[in-house]
Scaffold this motif. Structure first.
Motif, PDB file in Angstrom:
ATOM      1  N   ASN A   7       0.826  -1.211   0.000  1.00 48.62           N
ATOM      2  CA  ASN A   7       0.000   0.000   0.000  1.00 48.62           C
ATOM      3  C   ASN A   7       0.860   1.260   0.000  1.00 48.62           C
ATOM      4  O   ASN A   7       0.559   2.233  -0.685  1.00 48.62           O
ATOM      5  CB  ASN A   7      -0.943   0.016   1.204  1.00 48.62           C
ATOM      6  CG  ASN A   7      -2.065  -0.986   1.079  1.00 48.62           C
ATOM      7  OD1 ASN A   7      -2.286  -1.574   0.021  1.00 48.62           O
ATOM      8  ND2 ASN A   7      -2.769  -1.205   2.181  1.00 48.62           N
ATOM      9  N   GLN A  10       2.370   1.716  -3.434  1.00 44.11           N
ATOM     10  CA  GLN A  10       1.354   2.185  -4.375  1.00 44.11           C
ATOM     11  C   GLN A  10       1.035   3.662  -4.140  1.00 44.11           C
ATOM     12  O   GLN A  10       0.973   4.446  -5.082  1.00 44.11           O
ATOM     13  CB  GLN A  10       0.078   1.349  -4.246  1.00 44.11           C
ATOM     14  CG  GLN A  10      -1.004   1.750  -5.229  1.00 44.11           C
ATOM     15  CD  GLN A  10      -2.194   0.814  -5.209  1.00 44.11           C
ATOM     16  OE1 GLN A  10      -2.236  -0.163  -4.469  1.00 44.11           O
ATOM     17  NE2 GLN A  10      -3.179   1.115  -6.030  1.00 44.11           N
ATOM     18  N   GLN A  11       0.873   4.031  -2.890  1.00 47.47           N
ATOM     19  CA  GLN A  11       0.584   5.422  -2.552  1.00 47.47           C
ATOM     20  C   GLN A  11       1.717   6.332  -3.034  1.00 47.47           C
ATOM     21  O   GLN A  11       1.477   7.363  -3.651  1.00 47.47           O
ATOM     22  CB  GLN A  11       0.387   5.557  -1.046  1.00 47.47           C
ATOM     23  CG  GLN A  11       0.166   6.975  -0.603  1.00 47.47           C
ATOM     24  CD  GLN A  11       1.007   7.359   0.596  1.00 47.47           C
ATOM     25  OE1 GLN A  11       1.774   6.563   1.113  1.00 47.47           O
ATOM     26  NE2 GLN A  11       0.868   8.584   1.018  1.00 47.47           N
ATOM     27  N   LYS A 109     -13.527   6.661 -12.917  1.00 43.98           N
ATOM     28  CA  LYS A 109     -13.455   6.466 -11.465  1.00 43.98           C
ATOM     29  C   LYS A 109     -13.879   7.725 -10.722  1.00 43.98           C
ATOM     30  O   LYS A 109     -14.127   7.685  -9.522  1.00 43.98           O
ATOM     31  CB  LYS A 109     -12.031   6.080 -11.036  1.00 43.98           C
ATOM     32  CG  LYS A 109     -11.497   4.844 -11.710  1.00 43.98           C
ATOM     33  CD  LYS A 109     -12.304   3.630 -11.366  1.00 43.98           C
ATOM     34  CE  LYS A 109     -11.711   2.408 -12.046  1.00 43.98           C
ATOM     35  NZ  LYS A 109     -12.602   1.290 -12.083  1.00 43.98           N
ATOM     36  N   SER A 158      -7.860   2.415 -11.640  1.00 47.55           N
ATOM     37  CA  SER A 158      -8.119   1.791 -10.329  1.00 47.55           C
ATOM     38  C   SER A 158      -6.895   1.917  -9.425  1.00 47.55           C
ATOM     39  O   SER A 158      -7.009   2.186  -8.227  1.00 47.55           O
ATOM     40  CB  SER A 158      -8.479   0.314 -10.495  1.00 47.55           C
ATOM     41  OG  SER A 158      -9.715   0.181 -11.125  1.00 47.55           O
ATOM     42  N   LYS A 161      -6.751   5.522  -8.236  1.00 52.14           N
ATOM     43  CA  LYS A 161      -7.817   5.792  -7.251  1.00 52.14           C
ATOM     44  C   LYS A 161      -7.433   5.209  -5.889  1.00 52.14           C
ATOM     45  O   LYS A 161      -7.558   5.876  -4.861  1.00 52.14           O
ATOM     46  CB  LYS A 161      -9.147   5.221  -7.725  1.00 52.14           C
ATOM     47  CG  LYS A 161     -10.277   5.561  -6.759  1.00 52.14           C
ATOM     48  CD  LYS A 161     -11.624   5.244  -7.345  1.00 52.14           C
ATOM     49  CE  LYS A 161     -12.728   5.575  -6.386  1.00 52.14           C
ATOM     50  NZ  LYS A 161     -13.211   6.931  -6.463  1.00 52.14           N
ATOM     51  N   THR A 162      -6.954   3.982  -5.882  1.00 50.33           N
ATOM     52  CA  THR A 162      -6.554   3.341  -4.620  1.00 50.33           C
ATOM     53  C   THR A 162      -5.366   4.075  -3.998  1.00 50.33           C
ATOM     54  O   THR A 162      -5.346   4.331  -2.796  1.00 50.33           O
ATOM     55  CB  THR A 162      -6.216   1.861  -4.850  1.00 50.33           C
ATOM     56  OG1 THR A 162      -7.357   1.214  -5.413  1.00 50.33           O
ATOM     57  CG2 THR A 162      -5.815   1.171  -3.563  1.00 50.33           C
ATOM     58  N   LEU A 166      -5.342   5.840  -0.400  1.00 54.21           N
ATOM     59  CA  LEU A 166      -4.368   5.490   0.642  1.00 54.21           C
ATOM     60  C   LEU A 166      -3.663   6.741   1.146  1.00 54.21           C
ATOM     61  O   LEU A 166      -3.393   6.872   2.332  1.00 54.21           O
ATOM     62  CB  LEU A 166      -3.341   4.486   0.105  1.00 54.21           C
ATOM     63  CG  LEU A 166      -3.864   3.085  -0.182  1.00 54.21           C
ATOM     64  CD1 LEU A 166      -2.834   2.288  -0.985  1.00 54.21           C
ATOM     65  CD2 LEU A 166      -4.209   2.358   1.104  1.00 54.21           C
TER      66      LEU A 166
END
Length: 178
Positions: A7, A10-11, A109, A158, A161-162, A166
């Motif tokens: 996470n 990704q952030q 999104k 996606s 967006k995630t 986060l």
């Protein structure tokens, strides 16, 4: 076990990549930008072009700016072709946002209206023309894109967006130290 690390990566990718791309994007010749953008836009708006849905842009100029990449293009429509230029004689309407927000809009999104009211999408100039552009974007059927492009856009939007969610969660859980 690896979820918090994944996470965080990704952030960080979503939040920091635009600033890393800003410098190289300045050195990308406009002719290369124009060719790539023309290919993408012509594919995305193929049906709209064929149906005459872009005629409202004749003799009008739409400026699109990606704020965090310092990129801008002017788009118009002539002789059943989308025209993309580095400069235009006038700007009738302009749209500007960050690259992440534009990816979210493209991937469905986020709604452009929501981003506009959150001041993450700026629309300035001819209100009627701006609404026509926004409605055109809302009516794009991405299913008409090549399968790989459609899947890539869905996955990438996606991911963004995630990553942004986060980042928001991370900011809301930090404590302010006085």
């Amino acid at each position: 076990m690896f979820t918090p690390l994944r996470n965080k990566i990704q952030q960080q990718l979503v939040v920091k990549t635009p600033s890393l791309l800003a410098l190289p994007s300045r050195f990308l010749p406009f002719s290369v930008q124009q060719k790539c953008l023309n290919s993408i836009v012509s594919c995305v708006f193929k049906e709209a072009i064929e149906d005459g849905d872009l005629e409202f842009l004749q003799h009008k100029w739409l400026k699109v700016t990606i704020n965090d990449l310092n990129l801008s293009w002017y788009l118009s429509f002539e002789n059943n072709h989308i025209i993309i230029k580095q400069n235009a004689p006038q700007t009738d309407v302009s749209f500007s946002a960050t690259v992440n927000d534009l990816i979210l809009v493209a991937g469905r999104k986020e709604d452009p209206d929501t981003l506009f009211f959150q001041r993450r999408l700026s629309i300035e100039g001819d209100t009627e023309l701006g609404l026509e552009v926004k409605n055109l974007m809302d009516n794009i059927e991405f299913e008409q894109l090549p399968s790989l492009a459609e899947k890539t856009l869905a996955h990438f939007s996606s991911f963004v967006k995630t990553g942004l969610a986060l980042n928001t969660e991370d900011l809301s859980t930090k404590k302010v130290v006085a």
